[in-house]
Design a protein around this motif. Structure first.
Motif, PDB file in Angstrom:
ATOM      1  N   MET A  19       9.551 -64.644 -92.597  1.00 23.18           N
ATOM      2  CA  MET A  19      10.172 -65.937 -93.039  1.00 23.18           C
ATOM      3  C   MET A  19      11.238 -65.456 -94.384  1.00 23.18           C
ATOM      4  O   MET A  19      10.884 -64.196 -94.946  1.00 23.18           O
ATOM      5  CB  MET A  19       9.023 -66.678 -93.625  1.00 23.18           C
ATOM      6  N   LYS A  20      11.885 -66.357 -94.471  1.00 22.73           N
ATOM      7  CA  LYS A  20      12.809 -65.888 -95.560  1.00 22.73           C
ATOM      8  C   LYS A  20      12.440 -65.463 -96.972  1.00 22.73           C
ATOM      9  O   LYS A  20      12.891 -64.461 -97.702  1.00 22.73           O
ATOM     10  CB  LYS A  20      13.913 -67.187 -95.799  1.00 22.73           C
ATOM     11  N   ASP A  21      11.194 -66.206 -97.342  1.00 21.57           N
ATOM     12  CA  ASP A  21      10.582 -65.672 -98.717  1.00 21.57           C
ATOM     13  C   ASP A  21       9.697 -64.608 -98.545  1.00 21.57           C
ATOM     14  O   ASP A  21       8.924 -64.291 -99.511  1.00 21.57           O
ATOM     15  CB  ASP A  21       9.863 -67.081 -98.955  1.00 21.57           C
ATOM     16  N   GLY A  22       9.629 -63.918 -97.577  1.00 22.90           N
ATOM     17  CA  GLY A  22       8.897 -62.673 -97.312  1.00 22.90           C
ATOM     18  C   GLY A  22       7.425 -62.780 -96.802  1.00 22.90           C
ATOM     19  O   GLY A  22       6.740 -61.719 -96.547  1.00 22.90           O
ATOM     20  N   ARG A  23       7.004 -64.412 -96.518  1.00 22.63           N
ATOM     21  CA  ARG A  23       5.777 -64.279 -95.707  1.00 22.63           C
ATOM     22  C   ARG A  23       5.918 -64.163 -94.481  1.00 22.63           C
ATOM     23  O   ARG A  23       6.914 -64.249 -93.935  1.00 22.63           O
ATOM     24  CB  ARG A  23       5.341 -65.928 -96.228  1.00 22.63           C
ATOM     25  N   TYR A  24       4.542 -64.162 -93.841  1.00 26.13           N
ATOM     26  CA  TYR A  24       4.597 -63.985 -92.385  1.00 26.13           C
ATOM     27  C   TYR A  24       4.037 -64.921 -91.750  1.00 26.13           C
ATOM     28  O   TYR A  24       2.876 -65.341 -92.186  1.00 26.13           O
ATOM     29  CB  TYR A  24       3.992 -62.598 -92.042  1.00 26.13           C
ATOM     30  N   ALA A  25       4.401 -65.556 -90.392  1.00 27.79           N
ATOM     31  CA  ALA A  25       3.715 -66.601 -89.940  1.00 27.79           C
ATOM     32  C   ALA A  25       3.136 -66.143 -88.787  1.00 27.79           C
ATOM     33  O   ALA A  25       3.952 -65.472 -87.926  1.00 27.79           O
ATOM     34  CB  ALA A  25       4.631 -67.939 -89.719  1.00 27.79           C
ATOM     35  N   VAL A  26       1.980 -66.353 -88.380  1.00 32.23           N
ATOM     36  CA  VAL A  26       1.258 -65.696 -87.256  1.00 32.23           C
ATOM     37  C   VAL A  26       0.435 -66.598 -86.422  1.00 32.23           C
ATOM     38  O   VAL A  26      -0.460 -67.542 -87.320  1.00 32.23           O
ATOM     39  CB  VAL A  26       0.479 -64.472 -87.480  1.00 32.23           C
ATOM     40  N   LEU A  27       0.384 -66.818 -85.189  1.00 33.07           N
ATOM     41  CA  LEU A  27      -0.321 -67.838 -84.330  1.00 33.07           C
ATOM     42  C   LEU A  27      -1.676 -66.853 -83.652  1.00 33.07           C
ATOM     43  O   LEU A  27      -1.046 -65.990 -82.834  1.00 33.07           O
ATOM     44  CB  LEU A  27       0.389 -68.429 -83.302  1.00 33.07           C
ATOM     45  N   LEU A  28      -2.641 -67.044 -84.072  1.00 27.81           N
ATOM     46  CA  LEU A  28      -3.898 -66.611 -83.304  1.00 27.81           C
ATOM     47  C   LEU A  28      -4.210 -67.245 -82.188  1.00 27.81           C
ATOM     48  O   LEU A  28      -4.588 -68.548 -82.253  1.00 27.81           O
ATOM     49  CB  LEU A  28      -4.974 -66.393 -84.123  1.00 27.81           C
ATOM     50  N   LEU A  29      -3.901 -66.863 -80.820  1.00 32.64           N
ATOM     51  CA  LEU A  29      -3.996 -67.794 -79.883  1.00 32.64           C
ATOM     52  C   LEU A  29      -5.104 -67.148 -78.719  1.00 32.64           C
ATOM     53  O   LEU A  29      -5.210 -66.052 -78.518  1.00 32.64           O
ATOM     54  CB  LEU A  29      -2.648 -67.558 -78.838  1.00 32.64           C
ATOM     55  N   ASN A  30      -5.959 -68.047 -78.346  1.00 33.42           N
ATOM     56  CA  ASN A  30      -6.970 -67.759 -77.443  1.00 33.42           C
ATOM     57  C   ASN A  30      -6.828 -68.570 -76.097  1.00 33.42           C
ATOM     58  O   ASN A  30      -6.959 -69.676 -76.052  1.00 33.42           O
ATOM     59  CB  ASN A  30      -8.599 -68.315 -78.239  1.00 33.42           C
ATOM     60  N   ARG A  31      -6.490 -67.770 -75.171  1.00 29.48           N
ATOM     61  CA  ARG A  31      -6.037 -68.283 -73.811  1.00 29.48           C
ATOM     62  C   ARG A  31      -7.138 -68.413 -73.011  1.00 29.48           C
ATOM     63  O   ARG A  31      -7.262 -69.183 -71.722  1.00 29.48           O
ATOM     64  CB  ARG A  31      -5.018 -67.469 -73.068  1.00 29.48           C
ATOM     65  N   SER A  90      -7.324 -72.832 -77.599  1.00 31.93           N
ATOM     66  CA  SER A  90      -6.986 -73.218 -78.704  1.00 31.93           C
ATOM     67  C   SER A  90      -6.222 -72.116 -79.671  1.00 31.93           C
ATOM     68  O   SER A  90      -6.102 -70.851 -79.146  1.00 31.93           O
ATOM     69  CB  SER A  90      -8.070 -73.636 -79.745  1.00 31.93           C
ATOM     70  N   SER A  91      -5.716 -72.222 -81.008  1.00 38.55           N
ATOM     71  CA  SER A  91      -5.040 -71.390 -81.730  1.00 38.55           C
ATOM     72  C   SER A  91      -5.516 -71.839 -83.074  1.00 38.55           C
ATOM     73  O   SER A  91      -5.856 -73.014 -83.631  1.00 38.55           O
ATOM     74  CB  SER A  91      -3.697 -71.753 -81.413  1.00 38.55           C
ATOM     75  N   VAL A  92      -4.968 -70.681 -83.961  1.00 39.51           N
ATOM     76  CA  VAL A  92      -5.150 -70.917 -85.503  1.00 39.51           C
ATOM     77  C   VAL A  92      -3.727 -70.438 -85.878  1.00 39.51           C
ATOM     78  O   VAL A  92      -3.315 -69.346 -85.602  1.00 39.51           O
ATOM     79  CB  VAL A  92      -6.319 -70.382 -86.141  1.00 39.51           C
ATOM     80  N   PHE A  93      -2.987 -71.109 -86.623  1.00 41.15           N
ATOM     81  CA  PHE A  93      -1.874 -70.764 -87.192  1.00 41.15           C
ATOM     82  C   PHE A  93      -2.070 -70.436 -88.699  1.00 41.15           C
ATOM     83  O   PHE A  93      -2.376 -71.448 -89.584  1.00 41.15           O
ATOM     84  CB  PHE A  93      -0.820 -71.905 -86.986  1.00 41.15           C
ATOM     85  N   VAL A  94      -1.427 -69.216 -89.074  1.00 43.02           N
ATOM     86  CA  VAL A  94      -1.572 -69.061 -90.627  1.00 43.02           C
ATOM     87  C   VAL A  94      -0.392 -68.394 -91.081  1.00 43.02           C
ATOM     88  O   VAL A  94       0.416 -67.854 -90.149  1.00 43.02           O
ATOM     89  CB  VAL A  94      -2.820 -67.725 -90.561  1.00 43.02           C
ATOM     90  N   VAL A  95      -0.506 -68.401 -92.303  1.00 38.64           N
ATOM     91  CA  VAL A  95       0.806 -67.726 -93.081  1.00 38.64           C
ATOM     92  C   VAL A  95       0.008 -66.710 -94.140  1.00 38.64           C
ATOM     93  O   VAL A  95      -0.923 -66.961 -94.709  1.00 38.64           O
ATOM     94  CB  VAL A  95       1.559 -68.772 -93.735  1.00 38.64           C
ATOM     95  N   LEU A  96       0.742 -65.616 -94.173  1.00 36.81           N
ATOM     96  CA  LEU A  96       0.436 -64.668 -95.268  1.00 36.81           C
ATOM     97  C   LEU A  96       1.510 -63.949 -95.849  1.00 36.81           C
ATOM     98  O   LEU A  96       2.449 -64.111 -95.533  1.00 36.81           O
ATOM     99  CB  LEU A  96      -0.622 -63.452 -94.587  1.00 36.81           C
TER     100      LEU A  96
END
Length: 66
Positions: free
Chosen positions: A1-13, A60-66
């Motif tokens: 992301m522009k501010d240096g954070r990371y967006a990650v989707l944890l996906l369970n198929r 399902s999934s879990v969407f996180v930002v770090l």
């Protein structure tokens, strides 16, 4: 992301079982302690060193930002 954070989707198929999914900071070129926030739940999941693990329900999934 522009501010240096990371967006990650944890996906369970998997169609039937929950899965423990681990995100290693080294996979993103990161190290040390990072604060993890769940986007959809709008809650902090705390600081985690070197990795983050979360049980994700089937299809399902879990969407996180770090």
């Amino acid at each position: 992301m522009k501010d240096g954070r990371y967006a990650v989707l944890l996906l369970n198929r998997d169609a039937t079982a929950s899965k423990e999914i681990t995100l290693n900071w080294s996979d993103l070129g990161l190290k040390g302690s990072k604060t993890v926030k769940e986007v959809y739940g709008a809650k902090s999941l705390g600081a985690h060193k070197d990795k983050f693990s979360k049980s994700v329900p089937a299809r399902s999934s879990v969407f996180v930002v770090l």
